[in-house]
Design a protein around this motif. Structure first.
Motif, PDB file in Angstrom:
ATOM      1  N   PRO A 159      -4.222  -1.606 -10.032  1.00  9.78           N
ATOM      2  CA  PRO A 159      -4.200  -1.048  -8.561  1.00  9.78           C
ATOM      3  C   PRO A 159      -5.571  -0.655  -8.338  1.00  9.78           C
ATOM      4  O   PRO A 159      -6.481  -0.189  -8.842  1.00  9.78           O
ATOM      5  CB  PRO A 159      -2.948   0.049  -8.960  1.00  9.78           C
ATOM      6  CG  PRO A 159      -3.303   0.327 -10.403  1.00  9.78           C
ATOM      7  CD  PRO A 159      -3.572  -0.875 -10.969  1.00  9.78           C
ATOM      8  N   GLN A 160      -5.895  -0.780  -6.940  1.00 14.75           N
ATOM      9  CA  GLN A 160      -6.896  -0.206  -6.344  1.00 14.75           C
ATOM     10  C   GLN A 160      -6.664   0.941  -5.706  1.00 14.75           C
ATOM     11  O   GLN A 160      -5.796   1.336  -4.789  1.00 14.75           O
ATOM     12  CB  GLN A 160      -7.449  -0.960  -5.204  1.00 14.75           C
ATOM     13  CG  GLN A 160      -7.675  -2.499  -5.602  1.00 14.75           C
ATOM     14  CD  GLN A 160      -8.723  -2.495  -6.644  1.00 14.75           C
ATOM     15  OE1 GLN A 160      -9.956  -1.949  -6.452  1.00 14.75           O
ATOM     16  NE2 GLN A 160      -8.563  -3.348  -7.532  1.00 14.75           N
ATOM     17  N   VAL A 161      -7.392   2.222  -6.265  1.00 15.46           N
ATOM     18  CA  VAL A 161      -7.061   3.566  -5.883  1.00 15.46           C
ATOM     19  C   VAL A 161      -8.155   4.145  -5.175  1.00 15.46           C
ATOM     20  O   VAL A 161      -9.169   4.148  -5.311  1.00 15.46           O
ATOM     21  CB  VAL A 161      -6.872   4.390  -7.083  1.00 15.46           C
ATOM     22  CG1 VAL A 161      -6.480   5.791  -6.738  1.00 15.46           C
ATOM     23  CG2 VAL A 161      -5.686   3.960  -7.905  1.00 15.46           C
ATOM     24  N   GLN A 162      -7.626   5.137  -3.841  1.00 18.54           N
ATOM     25  CA  GLN A 162      -8.557   5.537  -3.168  1.00 18.54           C
ATOM     26  C   GLN A 162      -8.103   6.942  -2.922  1.00 18.54           C
ATOM     27  O   GLN A 162      -7.154   7.158  -2.506  1.00 18.54           O
ATOM     28  CB  GLN A 162      -8.653   4.843  -1.791  1.00 18.54           C
ATOM     29  CG  GLN A 162      -9.694   5.274  -0.634  1.00 18.54           C
ATOM     30  CD  GLN A 162      -9.817   4.635   0.755  1.00 18.54           C
ATOM     31  OE1 GLN A 162      -8.836   3.822   0.717  1.00 18.54           O
ATOM     32  NE2 GLN A 162     -10.524   5.131   1.356  1.00 18.54           N
ATOM     33  N   GLU A 181      -4.488  13.992  -1.707  1.00 19.29           N
ATOM     34  CA  GLU A 181      -4.054  12.802  -1.102  1.00 19.29           C
ATOM     35  C   GLU A 181      -4.726  11.447  -1.592  1.00 19.29           C
ATOM     36  O   GLU A 181      -5.734  11.679  -1.875  1.00 19.29           O
ATOM     37  CB  GLU A 181      -4.022  12.885   0.478  1.00 19.29           C
ATOM     38  CG  GLU A 181      -3.285  13.972   0.950  1.00 19.29           C
ATOM     39  CD  GLU A 181      -3.640  14.303   2.330  1.00 19.29           C
ATOM     40  OE1 GLU A 181      -4.275  13.472   3.155  1.00 19.29           O
ATOM     41  OE2 GLU A 181      -3.089  15.398   3.183  1.00 19.29           O
ATOM     42  N   PHE A 182      -3.898  10.383  -1.928  1.00 14.85           N
ATOM     43  CA  PHE A 182      -4.383   9.434  -2.128  1.00 14.85           C
ATOM     44  C   PHE A 182      -3.805   8.026  -1.796  1.00 14.85           C
ATOM     45  O   PHE A 182      -2.483   8.003  -1.544  1.00 14.85           O
ATOM     46  CB  PHE A 182      -4.587   9.304  -3.892  1.00 14.85           C
ATOM     47  CG  PHE A 182      -3.533   9.245  -4.623  1.00 14.85           C
ATOM     48  CD1 PHE A 182      -3.010   8.050  -5.226  1.00 14.85           C
ATOM     49  CD2 PHE A 182      -2.833  10.590  -4.937  1.00 14.85           C
ATOM     50  CE1 PHE A 182      -1.886   8.073  -5.925  1.00 14.85           C
ATOM     51  CE2 PHE A 182      -1.649  10.428  -5.751  1.00 14.85           C
ATOM     52  CZ  PHE A 182      -1.178   9.063  -6.261  1.00 14.85           C
ATOM     53  N   ARG A 183      -4.396   6.779  -2.041  1.00 13.55           N
ATOM     54  CA  ARG A 183      -3.782   5.617  -1.489  1.00 13.55           C
ATOM     55  C   ARG A 183      -4.019   4.680  -2.790  1.00 13.55           C
ATOM     56  O   ARG A 183      -5.101   4.619  -3.417  1.00 13.55           O
ATOM     57  CB  ARG A 183      -4.443   5.108  -0.220  1.00 13.55           C
ATOM     58  CG  ARG A 183      -4.092   3.619   0.126  1.00 13.55           C
ATOM     59  CD  ARG A 183      -4.559   3.380   1.442  1.00 13.55           C
ATOM     60  NE  ARG A 183      -4.094   4.245   2.779  1.00 13.55           N
ATOM     61  CZ  ARG A 183      -4.686   4.702   3.679  1.00 13.55           C
ATOM     62  NH1 ARG A 183      -5.646   3.906   4.170  1.00 13.55           N
ATOM     63  NH2 ARG A 183      -4.064   5.491   4.541  1.00 13.55           N
ATOM     64  N   VAL A 184      -2.719   3.880  -2.724  1.00 14.30           N
ATOM     65  CA  VAL A 184      -2.802   2.823  -3.873  1.00 14.30           C
ATOM     66  C   VAL A 184      -2.449   1.505  -3.461  1.00 14.30           C
ATOM     67  O   VAL A 184      -1.504   1.454  -2.748  1.00 14.30           O
ATOM     68  CB  VAL A 184      -1.637   2.987  -5.123  1.00 14.30           C
ATOM     69  CG1 VAL A 184      -1.670   1.932  -6.142  1.00 14.30           C
ATOM     70  CG2 VAL A 184      -1.928   4.489  -5.903  1.00 14.30           C
ATOM     71  N   GLU A 185      -3.264   0.608  -3.382  1.00 13.22           N
ATOM     72  CA  GLU A 185      -2.879  -0.870  -2.943  1.00 13.22           C
ATOM     73  C   GLU A 185      -3.041  -1.915  -4.201  1.00 13.22           C
ATOM     74  O   GLU A 185      -3.748  -1.713  -5.130  1.00 13.22           O
ATOM     75  CB  GLU A 185      -4.229  -1.359  -2.129  1.00 13.22           C
ATOM     76  CG  GLU A 185      -4.082  -2.733  -1.435  1.00 13.22           C
ATOM     77  CD  GLU A 185      -4.935  -2.880  -0.201  1.00 13.22           C
ATOM     78  OE1 GLU A 185      -5.195  -4.090  -0.172  1.00 13.22           O
ATOM     79  OE2 GLU A 185      -5.322  -1.948   0.419  1.00 13.22           O
ATOM     80  N   VAL A 225       0.776  -1.064  -0.091  1.00 12.34           N
ATOM     81  CA  VAL A 225      -0.154  -0.074  -0.104  1.00 12.34           C
ATOM     82  C   VAL A 225       0.775   1.124   0.220  1.00 12.34           C
ATOM     83  O   VAL A 225       2.040   1.235   0.898  1.00 12.34           O
ATOM     84  CB  VAL A 225      -0.990  -0.128   1.197  1.00 12.34           C
ATOM     85  CG1 VAL A 225      -0.199   0.340   2.580  1.00 12.34           C
ATOM     86  CG2 VAL A 225      -2.054   1.179   1.196  1.00 12.34           C
ATOM     87  N   LEU A 226       0.497   2.047  -0.862  1.00 13.38           N
ATOM     88  CA  LEU A 226       1.454   3.376  -1.092  1.00 13.38           C
ATOM     89  C   LEU A 226       0.594   4.755  -0.875  1.00 13.38           C
ATOM     90  O   LEU A 226      -0.646   4.763  -1.378  1.00 13.38           O
ATOM     91  CB  LEU A 226       2.022   3.598  -2.381  1.00 13.38           C
ATOM     92  CG  LEU A 226       3.044   2.389  -2.687  1.00 13.38           C
ATOM     93  CD1 LEU A 226       2.055   1.383  -3.644  1.00 13.38           C
ATOM     94  CD2 LEU A 226       4.184   2.909  -3.471  1.00 13.38           C
ATOM     95  N   ASP A 227       0.882   5.585   0.171  1.00  9.20           N
ATOM     96  CA  ASP A 227      -0.002   6.662   0.375  1.00  9.20           C
ATOM     97  C   ASP A 227       0.850   7.880  -0.167  1.00  9.20           C
ATOM     98  O   ASP A 227       2.019   8.103   0.168  1.00  9.20           O
ATOM     99  CB  ASP A 227      -0.250   7.089   1.834  1.00  9.20           C
ATOM    100  CG  ASP A 227      -1.029   5.916   2.592  1.00  9.20           C
ATOM    101  OD1 ASP A 227      -2.067   5.893   1.953  1.00  9.20           O
ATOM    102  OD2 ASP A 227      -0.753   5.645   3.618  1.00  9.20           O
ATOM    103  N   PHE A 228       0.165   8.551  -0.983  1.00  8.19           N
ATOM    104  CA  PHE A 228       0.746   9.641  -1.641  1.00  8.19           C
ATOM    105  C   PHE A 228       0.324  11.079  -1.407  1.00  8.19           C
ATOM    106  O   PHE A 228      -0.941  11.253  -0.672  1.00  8.19           O
ATOM    107  CB  PHE A 228       0.317   9.681  -3.277  1.00  8.19           C
ATOM    108  CG  PHE A 228       0.982   8.651  -3.948  1.00  8.19           C
ATOM    109  CD1 PHE A 228       2.347   8.414  -5.064  1.00  8.19           C
ATOM    110  CD2 PHE A 228       0.475   7.038  -3.819  1.00  8.19           C
ATOM    111  CE1 PHE A 228       2.672   7.544  -5.439  1.00  8.19           C
ATOM    112  CE2 PHE A 228       1.193   6.029  -4.469  1.00  8.19           C
ATOM    113  CZ  PHE A 228       2.288   6.467  -5.440  1.00  8.19           C
ATOM    114  N   GLN A 229       0.889  12.124  -1.461  1.00  6.49           N
ATOM    115  CA  GLN A 229       0.713  13.590  -1.440  1.00  6.49           C
ATOM    116  C   GLN A 229       1.182  14.160  -2.267  1.00  6.49           C
ATOM    117  O   GLN A 229       2.436  14.323  -2.476  1.00  6.49           O
ATOM    118  CB  GLN A 229       0.903  14.045   0.160  1.00  6.49           C
ATOM    119  CG  GLN A 229       0.439  15.475   0.179  1.00  6.49           C
ATOM    120  CD  GLN A 229       0.433  15.907   1.624  1.00  6.49           C
ATOM    121  OE1 GLN A 229       1.834  16.547   1.792  1.00  6.49           O
ATOM    122  NE2 GLN A 229      -0.353  15.996   2.563  1.00  6.49           N
TER     123      GLN A 229
END
Length: 336
Positions: A91-94, A105-109, A14-18
């Motif tokens: 990838p699952q993007v939130q 801000e988003f998260r990729v799993e 899981v990667l958290d981006f900003q």
């Protein structure tokens, strides 16, 4: 752009981006231009609508959403390259935070190819021995009897094994003895091929048993679907009944049958990943010339089967061919 990475079970990350507000704003004009292509406004040709007018009709929410999609795609692909990620599946993007003038801000799993701790595969392979194969005279007799039976006349008469019969079979056999020698050679070749397959499987299974890795769930699910497809085809071709009838006889639903493949699917994937790991460590691969030649052969067979070959993705064919050649070369390496 800043990001953090965290490992999850079953070879997921899981990667958290900003992204700074300025980075998101850079995608704003690109978003307007892209969306304007499909915009329909009376008095303007599609694709020729002024940006200011397109912006007004699209609305801020839609523009912001498209800008964020573009920014997320660009950022994600950049990290895939930077981190050298072997991504499996989509990838699952939130989206965690999206507002005008604020950081995105988003998260990729996503599932990735796992790290593999390989055992001493050379030692393991060296401990596996090829069994000697031989063809008995009785086996040759049985094969020739089958050949004679297949040439039975309309009157039900089975031909004798004579020189004339051997010549009639084809293959430029001059007499019964040369036919017998050819049958023996064919049986020996078949047995040697089976022994090669047995030896390879034994080595790979032993290496896989001692290897340490987490098998990605996404690959297990794919392999379960492959096994299900094989059963479907086998039921139709070998048993001559519908898949629904087969399920009824087996007393299972399709989902229950699929679930029963879980262990076998995991073992298959693990063997594949182990072979891939050995190939990577040993630098085993195919040359571009080998890939091109093999891909060409496959494409020709495909065209012959499909009477034209429409729908063949050349890039995917090359990737598939490269994988097949690498797999075969790795098996040869372990076998030798």
């Amino acid at each position: 752009m800043t990001f953090s990475k965290k490992k999850l079970p079953k070879s997921q990350i899981v990667l958290d981006f900003q992204l700074a507000a300025e980075e998101l704003d850079k995608k704003r004009q690109e978003a307007i231009t892209g969306l304007a292509k499909d915009l329909r406004i009376e008095g303007f040709r599609p694709g020729h609508i002024p940006a200011s007018l397109a912006e007004k009709h699209l609305g801020e929410a839609r523009i912001l959403e498209e800008a964020s999609r573009l920014a997320i795609t660009e950022a994600w692909l950049a990290i895939v390259r930077q981190e050298n990620l072997d991504v499996l599946g989509e990838p699952q993007v939130q989206v965690l935070k999206l507002a005008p003038g604020n950081p995105l801000e988003f998260r990729v799993e996503v599932s990735v190819l796992p790290d593999i701790e390989l055992p001493d595969y050379k030692k393991i392979a060296g401990q596996s021995a090829r069994k000697k194969v031989a063809v008995e005279e009785q086996e040759i007799d049985q094969a020739l009897d089958w050949l004679r039976e297949s040439r039975k006349t309309k009157d039900g008469v089975t031909p004798e094994m004579t020189n004339e019969f051997a010549q009639a079979v084809g293959g430029n056999f001059k007499d019964a003895e040369s036919l017998r020698a050819s049958v023996k050679e064919g049986l020996l070749h078949e047995k040697e091929a089976k022994e090669t397959e047995r030896l390879r499987q034994e080595i790979v299974e032993k290496v896989a048993e001692r290897a340490r890795l987490e098998v990605p769930e996404v690959l297990i699910e794919r392999e379960k679907q492959v096994l299900l497809s094989q059963v479907r085809e086998g039921v139709s071709q070998m048993m001559g009944i519908s898949f629904a009838e087969y399920l009824q006889k087996a007393g299972k639903t399709e989902q229950e049958l699929l679930a029963s493949f879980a262990r076998e699917a995991e073992l298959r994937v693990k063997r594949f990943l182990v072979l891939r790991g050995v190939a990577k460590k040993e630098g085993i691969g195919a040359t571009q010339q080998e890939i091109e030649q093999e891909a060409q052969t496959i494409a020709q067979h495909y065209k012959a089967a499909r009477s034209g070959g429409q729908g063949l993705d050349r890039q995917r064919l090359k990737e598939y061919t490269e994988g097949v050649l690498r797999h075969e070369k790795t098996l040869q390496f372990l076998e030798q």
